[in-house]
Design a protein around this motif. Structure first.
Motif, PDB file in Angstrom:
ATOM      1  N   TYR A 182      59.955 -31.905   8.837  1.00 63.67           N
ATOM      2  CA  TYR A 182      58.701 -31.950   8.221  1.00 63.67           C
ATOM      3  C   TYR A 182      58.421 -31.293   6.842  1.00 63.67           C
ATOM      4  O   TYR A 182      57.952 -31.866   5.709  1.00 63.67           O
ATOM      5  CB  TYR A 182      57.580 -31.457   9.152  1.00 63.67           C
ATOM      6  CG  TYR A 182      56.231 -31.554   8.880  1.00 63.67           C
ATOM      7  CD1 TYR A 182      55.446 -32.297   9.769  1.00 63.67           C
ATOM      8  CD2 TYR A 182      55.624 -30.518   7.899  1.00 63.67           C
ATOM      9  CE1 TYR A 182      53.881 -32.299   9.562  1.00 63.67           C
ATOM     10  CE2 TYR A 182      54.164 -30.801   7.626  1.00 63.67           C
ATOM     11  CZ  TYR A 182      53.393 -31.571   8.505  1.00 63.67           C
ATOM     12  OH  TYR A 182      52.088 -31.645   8.185  1.00 63.67           O
TER      13      TYR A 182
ATOM     14  N   SER B  62      43.917 -29.830  16.887  1.00 66.72           N
ATOM     15  CA  SER B  62      44.709 -29.753  18.131  1.00 66.72           C
ATOM     16  C   SER B  62      44.160 -28.769  19.020  1.00 66.72           C
ATOM     17  O   SER B  62      44.293 -28.661  20.485  1.00 66.72           O
ATOM     18  CB  SER B  62      46.315 -29.751  17.937  1.00 66.72           C
ATOM     19  OG  SER B  62      46.543 -28.694  17.166  1.00 66.72           O
TER      20      SER B  62
ATOM     21  N   ASN C 119      39.908 -27.791   6.719  1.00 71.20           N
ATOM     22  CA  ASN C 119      40.380 -28.403   5.944  1.00 71.20           C
ATOM     23  C   ASN C 119      39.800 -28.614   4.519  1.00 71.20           C
ATOM     24  O   ASN C 119      40.426 -28.588   3.498  1.00 71.20           O
ATOM     25  CB  ASN C 119      40.544 -29.656   6.397  1.00 71.20           C
ATOM     26  CG  ASN C 119      41.398 -30.161   7.548  1.00 71.20           C
ATOM     27  OD1 ASN C 119      41.002 -30.541   8.674  1.00 71.20           O
ATOM     28  ND2 ASN C 119      42.550 -29.356   7.814  1.00 71.20           N
TER      29      ASN C 119
ATOM     30  N   PRO D 137      47.452 -27.578  -3.976  1.00 68.88           N
ATOM     31  CA  PRO D 137      46.285 -26.730  -3.446  1.00 68.88           C
ATOM     32  C   PRO D 137      46.381 -27.067  -1.935  1.00 68.88           C
ATOM     33  O   PRO D 137      46.317 -27.929  -1.377  1.00 68.88           O
ATOM     34  CB  PRO D 137      44.936 -27.282  -4.094  1.00 68.88           C
ATOM     35  CG  PRO D 137      45.217 -28.670  -4.619  1.00 68.88           C
ATOM     36  CD  PRO D 137      46.800 -28.715  -4.887  1.00 68.88           C
TER      37      PRO D 137
ATOM     38  N   ALA E 230      38.884 -21.014   0.813  1.00 64.39           N
ATOM     39  CA  ALA E 230      38.884 -20.231   2.016  1.00 64.39           C
ATOM     40  C   ALA E 230      40.249 -20.475   2.650  1.00 64.39           C
ATOM     41  O   ALA E 230      40.244 -21.446   3.543  1.00 64.39           O
ATOM     42  CB  ALA E 230      37.819 -20.262   2.909  1.00 64.39           C
TER      43      ALA E 230
ATOM     44  N   SER F 124      41.674 -25.638  14.048  1.00 64.25           N
ATOM     45  CA  SER F 124      42.477 -26.876  14.190  1.00 64.25           C
ATOM     46  C   SER F 124      42.278 -27.910  15.144  1.00 64.25           C
ATOM     47  O   SER F 124      41.520 -27.513  16.220  1.00 64.25           O
ATOM     48  CB  SER F 124      43.928 -25.963  14.542  1.00 64.25           C
ATOM     49  OG  SER F 124      44.856 -27.051  14.834  1.00 64.25           O
TER      50      SER F 124
ATOM     51  N   HIS G 226      38.135 -31.410   9.384  1.00 67.80           N
ATOM     52  CA  HIS G 226      37.203 -30.197   9.924  1.00 67.80           C
ATOM     53  C   HIS G 226      36.757 -29.404   8.732  1.00 67.80           C
ATOM     54  O   HIS G 226      37.516 -29.588   7.482  1.00 67.80           O
ATOM     55  CB  HIS G 226      37.683 -29.446  10.970  1.00 67.80           C
ATOM     56  CG  HIS G 226      39.148 -28.906  10.954  1.00 67.80           C
ATOM     57  ND1 HIS G 226      39.594 -27.983  10.139  1.00 67.80           N
ATOM     58  CD2 HIS G 226      40.388 -29.254  11.661  1.00 67.80           C
ATOM     59  CE1 HIS G 226      40.808 -27.772  10.251  1.00 67.80           C
ATOM     60  NE2 HIS G 226      41.360 -28.553  11.151  1.00 67.80           N
TER      61      HIS G 226
END
Ligand code: AQP
Length: 328
Positions: free
Chosen positions: A129, A198, A21, A146, A183, A196, A18
């Motif tokens: 994770y 989800s 990202n 980054p 951003a 997000s 999206h």
């Protein structure tokens, strides 16, 4: 001449890439390619910590690769590969597991959020994770990472892991530096949580024009502006904040003033934004469409990336095995 520093970053192949990202990470990746040795990974092993469809997964990996190439990641200038094709990632993770206190993992904000979102599947992978993420970076001795703001805490943990490892086994890894995106924290269209997948509050990077408008039309603006004739406050309007990344200075000034004086309404403001988002992402969407019929080429790019990534990863693991005393 100074040696080029090494950049590492990753993205999960969970279906949708999206604009959060893109602005939080990918746009920065593209800017860094000419100045750094860049390694970008589609981190599929991170993505299996939540429920997913194994039959669909290979397509999702290819889809992520296509979007990255379409956005401007040039595989001739940066390494692009799939995490699971370099098994050293999980080997290093096991070693780093053994020097990371559980308490450090339990206080990670993302773990707490994911635990709530996946209450019926709180697996050990959700907890560990960040150690896999540390392994991803350290395997390549990544110096600059980054990422969006949501990953800052994980990067701090990576630096702690580096300090702990180096102190115990001798100087091996550099402490990677966090480089925030253009951003660092884009909010979703609900104007509340971070954008997000989800939460289904996103605009995809390859969203079609009509769909951009359908989503923006109902997006949350300044909650205090109830009627078209009420003056609005751009400082607290999520939609206005998007203009900063997609509209010209002149347009932003005009919208700011028009909103405060009720000269323009939220729908006018959203129409300009929809136009500008569409203009910005059209070349990416079109390149992605061309790549849709070139799966084999994309696979070759990824295999090639695996070869290059592996040659670095193998050297690091050889050194690590020696340092921790399992090379004999
Ligand atoms: N809203 C955001 N604003 C800025 N940056 C963001 N990133 C993610 N969301 C935002 C950054 O994008 C990079 C890749 O992230 P990822 O693959 O870890 O994806 P994610 O954070 O899991 O994305 P989602 O949509 O939030 O996934 P779900 O909903 O599955 O949890 C990272 O650098 C990240 O910081």
């Amino acid at each position: 001449m100074d040696r080029k520093k090494r950049v590492f970053s990753g993205i999960q192949p969970t279906g949708i890439i999206h604009i959060g990202n893109y602005l939080g990470a990918i746009k920065r990746w593209i800017d860094l390619i000419p100045k750094y040795n860049c390694i970008f990974s589609i981190v599929d092993y991170h993505a299996i910590t939540v429920m997913y469809d194994p039959k669909e997964f290979p397509n999702k990996i290819l889809e992520a690769a296509k979007v990255l190439v379409a956005s401007g990641i040039d595989p001739d200038k940066a390494i692009l590969f799939v995490q699971s094709t370099v098994p050293e990632h999980t080997e290093l993770q096991w070693i780093l597991n053994s020097i990371t206190p559980i308490g450090d993992l339990e206080r990670m904000t993302q773990y707490k959020d994911k635990k709530q979102q996946n209450a019926d599947n709180i697996n050990a992978g959700l907890l560990t994770y960040p150690i896999l993420m540390a392994s991803d970076i350290l395997l390549y001795k990544g110096e600059v990472v980054p990422v969006g703001e949501d990953q800052k805490q994980h990067l701090e943990l990576t630096r702690e892991i580096v300090r702990r490892f180096n102190k115990r086994f001798g100087d091996t890894f550099p402490e990677p530096q966090t480089l925030l995106g253009v951003a660092p924290r884009i909010k979703g269209l609900d104007g509340n949580a971070k954008m997000s997948k989800s939460l289904n509050n996103y605009i995809a990077l390859v969203e079609e024009k009509d769909e951009i408008w359908n989503k923006l039309r109902v997006a949350v603006t300044d909650p205090a502006r109830k009627r078209r004739t009420d003056p609005g406050n751009p400082d607290i309007c999520n939609i206005f904040s998007f203009h900063k990344y997609f509209s010209s200075e002149e347009e932003i000034k005009k919208i700011d003033n028009g909103c405060r004086t009720a000269e323009i309404g939220c729908i006018d403001c959203k129409k300009i934004l929809a136009e500008n988002i569409n203009r910005t992402i059209t070349p990416i969407r079109e390149r992605k469409r061309e790549l849709d019929s070139r799966d084999n080429e994309i696979r070759d790019i990824l295999y090639n990336g695996t070869e290059k990534a592996k040659s670095i990863a193998e050297k690091t693991m050889d050194e690590v095995r020696g340092k921790i005393g399992v090379k004999f």
